[in-house]
Design an enzyme around this catalytic site. Structure first.
Site, short mmCIF file in Angstrom:
data_model
loop_
_atom_site.label_atom_id
_atom_site.label_comp_id
_atom_site.label_asym_id
_atom_site.label_seq_id
_atom_site.Cartn_x
_atom_site.Cartn_y
_atom_site.Cartn_z
CG ASP A 21 33.99 35.14 36.04
OD1 ASP A 21 34.87 34.44 35.52
OD2 ASP A 21 34.23 36.02 36.91
CG ASP A 59 36.11 33.36 38.70
OD1 ASP A 59 34.94 33.01 38.40
OD2 ASP A 59 36.62 34.43 38.29
CG HIS A 118 35.53 38.63 39.21
ND1 HIS A 118 36.22 37.46 38.93
CD2 HIS A 118 36.12 39.18 40.30
CE1 HIS A 118 37.20 37.32 39.82
NE2 HIS A 118 37.16 38.34 40.66
CG HIS A 174 36.15 42.05 33.77
ND1 HIS A 174 35.08 42.22 34.62
CD2 HIS A 174 36.86 41.00 34.27
CE1 HIS A 174 35.14 41.32 35.59
NE2 HIS A 174 36.20 40.56 35.40
C1 FKS Z 1 43.73 39.70 42.86
C2 FKS Z 1 42.76 40.80 42.42
C3 FKS Z 1 42.17 40.44 41.11
C4 FKS Z 1 41.13 41.30 39.11
C5 FKS Z 1 40.12 40.24 38.93
C6 FKS Z 1 39.86 39.95 37.47
C7 FKS Z 1 38.88 38.82 37.28
C8 FKS Z 1 38.77 38.38 35.84
C9 FKS Z 1 37.63 37.40 35.55
C10 FKS Z 1 37.66 37.00 34.05
F1 FKS Z 1 36.69 36.16 33.79
F2 FKS Z 1 37.53 38.06 33.29
F3 FKS Z 1 38.81 36.42 33.77
N1 FKS Z 1 41.47 41.53 40.51
N2 FKS Z 1 44.90 40.26 43.46
O1 FKS Z 1 37.76 36.23 36.30
O2 FKS Z 1 36.38 37.96 35.84
ZN ZN Z 2 36.09 36.13 37.35
#
Ligand code: FKS
Ligand code: ZN
Length: 343
Positions: A196, A285, A198, A160
């Site tokens: 990933d 994830d 995300h 990110h």
């Molecule tokens: C939960 C909401 C979470 C943020 C999500 C971040 C994901 C991070 C990721 C990385 F690989 F960068 F670690 N919102 N309450 O998994 O993409």
């Molecule tokens: Zn992620």
């Protein structure tokens, strides 16, 4: 395959993640690394090697020097302001204000450089983020010198993090820094495959205008999921980079059959690009039991796609990104690596 790690990645010990209106214990915790390292040893994947130090030059080949200095100094500036908790952004330049200067006050700086509020900066953040880059570059060096695959046990994650932005648990973009370092060391074309859950908005942004680094990502549709404002299929790159950015968004709840079909499409594109190096941004994830992901992969599916990735028959660098089902994170991440090795 060899893995690389650094004990200083565990110096990030944030206690506060803003989630659902509460400050909770961060999902991106040091135990994630412990579990993966334990699994590497348990299955005998290969040696777990200490990282070498590369300094800030390779970081500044990707990130703005002012941004790197901000990450270095944010915690002391926050403390100097007299605040008691961890450093969290609360105010941003937005669509109707200016974003062409950096405020003097730490609150203004945090909002200028943050892309989200969940990620706090604390005493160990700078050291851990730098160590995470060292892990990635050490693993890269092994791939480049031997042609063998390698795994970088990076933490904090990186995908990110953009040229001058942190958030989503990321500070420096380990995969982008490794790709840039590989280019500087003579690789003509590098492909980054981000699996990933995300979207890797930071990696996409860094290489969006370039055709020497292909970015391909499988992720949950940003209409429904973090990071929300990037990651749709019509983002194909710009200028020389047109065609070298490929997003494969999947709907929330996607199962392995749907995910695997997208992976095969993504891999066909990577194969046609003919890269000298493939960097896998390895987030697990996508696991069915992940506390924040909605995809439905089972542990054996990680072995399956690890085998599939070996079919690219390219030098391959795996770098850890997300994955929050801590009890199974070692099994799932290492399943990809053993699947790859077994093919
Ligand atoms: C939960 C909401 C979470 C943020 C999500 C971040 C994901 C991070 C990721 C990385 F690989 F960068 F670690 N919102 N309450 O998994 O993409
Ligand atoms: Zn992620």
């Amino acid at each position: 395959m060899l893995s690389f790690h650094d004990a200083r990645t565990q110096n990030r010990r944030s206690t506060s993640e803003l989630a659902g209106g509460l400050l909770v214990a961060p999902l991106e915790c040091p135990e994630r690394v412990d579990m993966i390292a334990a699994r590497i040893r348990e299955v005998g994947l290969g040696e777990l090697c200490p990282a070498q130090a590369y300094g800030r030059e390779p970081i500044e080949a990707v990130h703005d020097a002012d941004y790197v200095r901000f990450i270095e100094q944010a915690w002391s500036e926050w403390q100097a302001a007299g605040y008691d908790g961890e450093a969290i952004a609360t105010v941003w330049p937005t669509r109707r204000t200016r974003a062409d200067f950096v405020p003097r006050h730490i609150d203004g700086k945090l909002g200028y450089y943050a892309l989200a509020a969940e990620t706090a900066i604390e005493a160990g953040t700078w050291e851990a983020a730098r160590a995470s880059v060292d892990v990635a570059l050490s693993a890269l060096e092994h791939v480049r010198s031997s042609g063998e695959p390698a795994f970088g046990l990076c933490r904090p994650p990186g995908h990110h993090a953009a040229v001058d932005q942190y958030g989503g648990y990321c500070f420096f973009n380990n995969a982008a820094i490794a790709a840039q370092a590989a280019r500087a060391a003579g690789a003509a074309r590098v492909a980054i495959l981000d699996v990933d859950y995300h979207h890797g908005n930071g990696t996409q942004q860094i290489f969006y205008h370039r055709d020497d680094v292909l970015f391909t990502s499988l992720h949950c549709d940003p209409l429904d999921e973090f990071p929300y404002y990037l990651g749709r299929a019509d983002e194909i790159g710009t200028g020389a980079g047109e065609g070298a950015n490929r997003n494969h968004p999947l709907p929330p709840g996607a199962d392995y059959a749907a995910w695997r079909a997208e992976l095969e499409a993504a891999m066909a594109g990577i194969d046609a690009y003919d890269p000298d190096l493939v960097i896998v941004s390895l987030g697990v994830d996508t696991f069915a039991e992940d506390p924040i992901g909605s995809f439905r992969l089972a542990s054996e599916d990680f072995s399956d796609y690890g085998r599939l990735l070996a079919g690219l028959q390219r030098p391959t660098l795996f770098l850890m990104e997300g994955g929050y089902a801590v009890d199974e994170i070692g099994i799932n991440a290492v399943n990809v690596l053993t699947g790859f090795d077994s093919a």
